[in-house]
Design an enzyme around this catalytic site. Structure first.
Site, short mmCIF file in Angstrom:
data_model
loop_
_atom_site.label_atom_id
_atom_site.label_comp_id
_atom_site.label_asym_id
_atom_site.label_seq_id
_atom_site.Cartn_x
_atom_site.Cartn_y
_atom_site.Cartn_z
N GLU A 63 12.78 -3.64 42.96
CA GLU A 63 12.01 -2.93 41.93
C GLU A 63 12.95 -2.25 40.91
O GLU A 63 12.69 -2.26 39.71
CB GLU A 63 11.10 -1.87 42.56
CG GLU A 63 9.87 -2.43 43.28
CD GLU A 63 8.77 -2.89 42.31
OE1 GLU A 63 8.98 -2.84 41.08
OE2 GLU A 63 7.70 -3.30 42.80
N LYS A 72 7.52 3.50 44.03
CA LYS A 72 6.40 4.38 44.32
C LYS A 72 5.66 3.80 45.51
O LYS A 72 5.17 2.67 45.47
CB LYS A 72 5.46 4.47 43.12
CG LYS A 72 4.25 5.35 43.41
CD LYS A 72 3.40 5.62 42.19
CE LYS A 72 2.20 6.45 42.58
NZ LYS A 72 1.35 6.75 41.43
N TYR A 114 6.20 20.83 41.67
CA TYR A 114 5.23 21.88 41.35
C TYR A 114 5.83 23.27 41.61
O TYR A 114 5.27 24.27 41.20
CB TYR A 114 3.94 21.69 42.17
CG TYR A 114 3.33 20.31 41.95
CD1 TYR A 114 2.52 20.06 40.85
CD2 TYR A 114 3.61 19.25 42.81
CE1 TYR A 114 1.99 18.79 40.62
CE2 TYR A 114 3.08 17.98 42.60
CZ TYR A 114 2.28 17.75 41.50
OH TYR A 114 1.77 16.50 41.28
N LYS A 154 -4.20 1.97 47.86
CA LYS A 154 -3.49 1.35 46.74
C LYS A 154 -2.39 0.41 47.23
O LYS A 154 -1.43 0.13 46.51
CB LYS A 154 -2.93 2.45 45.83
CG LYS A 154 -4.02 3.38 45.29
CD LYS A 154 -3.49 4.33 44.21
CE LYS A 154 -4.63 5.19 43.64
NZ LYS A 154 -4.17 6.10 42.57
N LYS A 208 9.31 8.03 44.67
CA LYS A 208 8.13 8.86 44.94
C LYS A 208 7.39 8.36 46.15
O LYS A 208 7.14 7.17 46.23
CB LYS A 208 7.21 8.77 43.71
CG LYS A 208 5.94 9.56 43.83
CD LYS A 208 5.09 9.27 42.64
CE LYS A 208 3.80 10.04 42.81
NZ LYS A 208 2.79 9.65 41.91
N SER A 216 2.58 16.25 45.60
CA SER A 216 1.59 17.28 45.92
C SER A 216 1.51 17.60 47.41
O SER A 216 1.46 18.77 47.79
CB SER A 216 0.22 16.87 45.38
OG SER A 216 -0.19 15.63 45.94
N ARG A 225 -4.93 13.90 44.23
CA ARG A 225 -6.18 13.18 43.94
C ARG A 225 -7.36 14.15 43.96
O ARG A 225 -8.35 13.95 43.26
CB ARG A 225 -6.37 12.02 44.93
CG ARG A 225 -5.34 10.92 44.68
CD ARG A 225 -5.47 9.76 45.66
NE ARG A 225 -4.33 8.86 45.55
CZ ARG A 225 -4.04 7.91 46.44
NH1 ARG A 225 -4.82 7.74 47.50
NH2 ARG A 225 -2.98 7.13 46.27
#
Ligand code: PBG
Length: 331
Positions: free
Chosen positions: A241, A196, A321, A225, A256, A282, A206
């Site tokens: 990872e 991610k 979505y 982040k 992602k 998104s 967000r």
């Protein structure tokens, strides 16, 4: 021209093209992300045309519509009222919180639908971070993992099928696996957000949850982040990872965002035999919606081409979505 090979021979008719097609899309490839809130009304999300914050009642109707279109998994995200947000995000493990109640309702009414959850503190954090922020502005790893395990247990108790840690703390997959097993949830799976990235493509999400990092106290709050989500410049690190998540007991690996990271999906496909999911996030959704609203692109064709690109790169599953629209178009 004297050509031995004429690749166009196999492109000549729809029937020939369908015979040599290497990848296909189907509704059961999709995982449909849905937002839920405590309000009494369904709210449209400004930055995500066509997406809503559902009430629990309306969520049941929307999930049953998805089921009837052939979708077999949904993932739930909560918009938590400001009054319930704390520095430690303790509301995330309230067994009567919004997400556990939504899961219980869905499981009661649509028991066959697979319910995936998101594990991270950001919707519940007054600082808007996925973990606990220390007094000097550091997102704490091990203390956060303890809260994430409690959150996962609350979700499993409510009936979740797949737990999706999206927080990027080190060691959380193994800790959540152990916590689930200790509580007797050995059949609850983990779909980890493996690679991610610290991405600008999460902006509309967000806004949907009102969950961006923010400063409400005098404590210094990291603006982004990047001390826990991956650097967009890195590809080899995604393999590390993936190896860690696999050793720690993840059942499905996720990449992602999706579209700007097709190379990462491809690399993980070479490295692992586990199922791989791509998150068409998104920002990717909203860009398509905006261009389509302007009449600049053909929405249906662009969406189906994009979703197919995830399959071609090596993904088995796609969080999107567009799931219901795409499922309808594929019928
Ligand atoms: C929270 C979380 C995020 C998304 C899924 N889970 C946002 C973030 O990490 O800031 C983004 C999904 C999207 O943009 O569609 N941990």
């Amino acid at each position: 021209m004297e050509l031995t090979y004429r690749p166009r021979r196999l492109r000549r008719t729809p029937a020939l093209r369908s015979m040599v097609r290497e990848n296909t899309l189907s509704a059961s490839d999709f995982i449909y992300p849905l937002f839920v809130h405590e309000g009494k009304e369904v709210q449209q999300i400004g930055a995500m045309p066509g997406a809503s914050r559902w009430t629990i009642d309306a969520l049941v109707t929307e999930v049953s519509r998805a089921w009837n279109l052939g979708i077999r998994c949904v993932v739930l995200f909560p918009k938590i009222s400001e009054a319930l947000k704390t520095e430690g995000g303790e509301e995330s493990f309230n067994e009567n919180g919004l997400i556990p109640r939504a899961i219980k309702r869905l499981k009661a009414e649509l028991p066959d639908m697979t319910i995936m959850t998101d594990v991270a503190l950001d919707p519940y954090s007054s600082d808007g971070h996925d973990g606990i922020v220390s007094a000097d502005g550091v997102v704490l790893n091990d203390e956060t993992v303890d809260h994430l395990c409690k959150q996962a247990i609350a979700q499993a108790k409510a009936g979740a099928d797949l737990i999706g840690p999206s927080d990027m703390m080190d060691g959380r997959v193994g800790a959540i696996r152990e916590a689930l097993d200790d509580e007797g949830f050995e059949n609850v799976g983990i779909i980890s957000y493996t690679a991610k990235y610290s991405s600008a493509y999460y902006g509309p999400f967000r806004e949907a949850l009102d969950s961006a990092p923010r400063s409400v106290t005098s404590k210094p709050i990291p603006k982004d982040k990047s001390t826990y989500q991956m650097d967009p410049a890195n590809a080899r690190e995604a393999i590390t990872e993936a190896q860690l998540d696999e050793q720690e007991g993840s059942d499905i690996l996720m990449v992602k965002p999706g579209l700007a990271y097709l190379d990462i999906i491809y690399r993980l496909r070479q490295e692992s035999e586990l199922p791989i999911a791509a998150y068409n996030v998104s920002g990717e959704y909203s860009m398509v919606k905006a261009a389509a609203a302007k009449g600049w692109i053909d929405e249906k064709a662009v969406v189906l081409e994009t979703l197919l690109s995830f399959k071609r790169a090596g993904a088995d599953l796609i969080l999107t979505y567009h799931a219901c629209d795409a499922a309808k178009w594929l019928q």
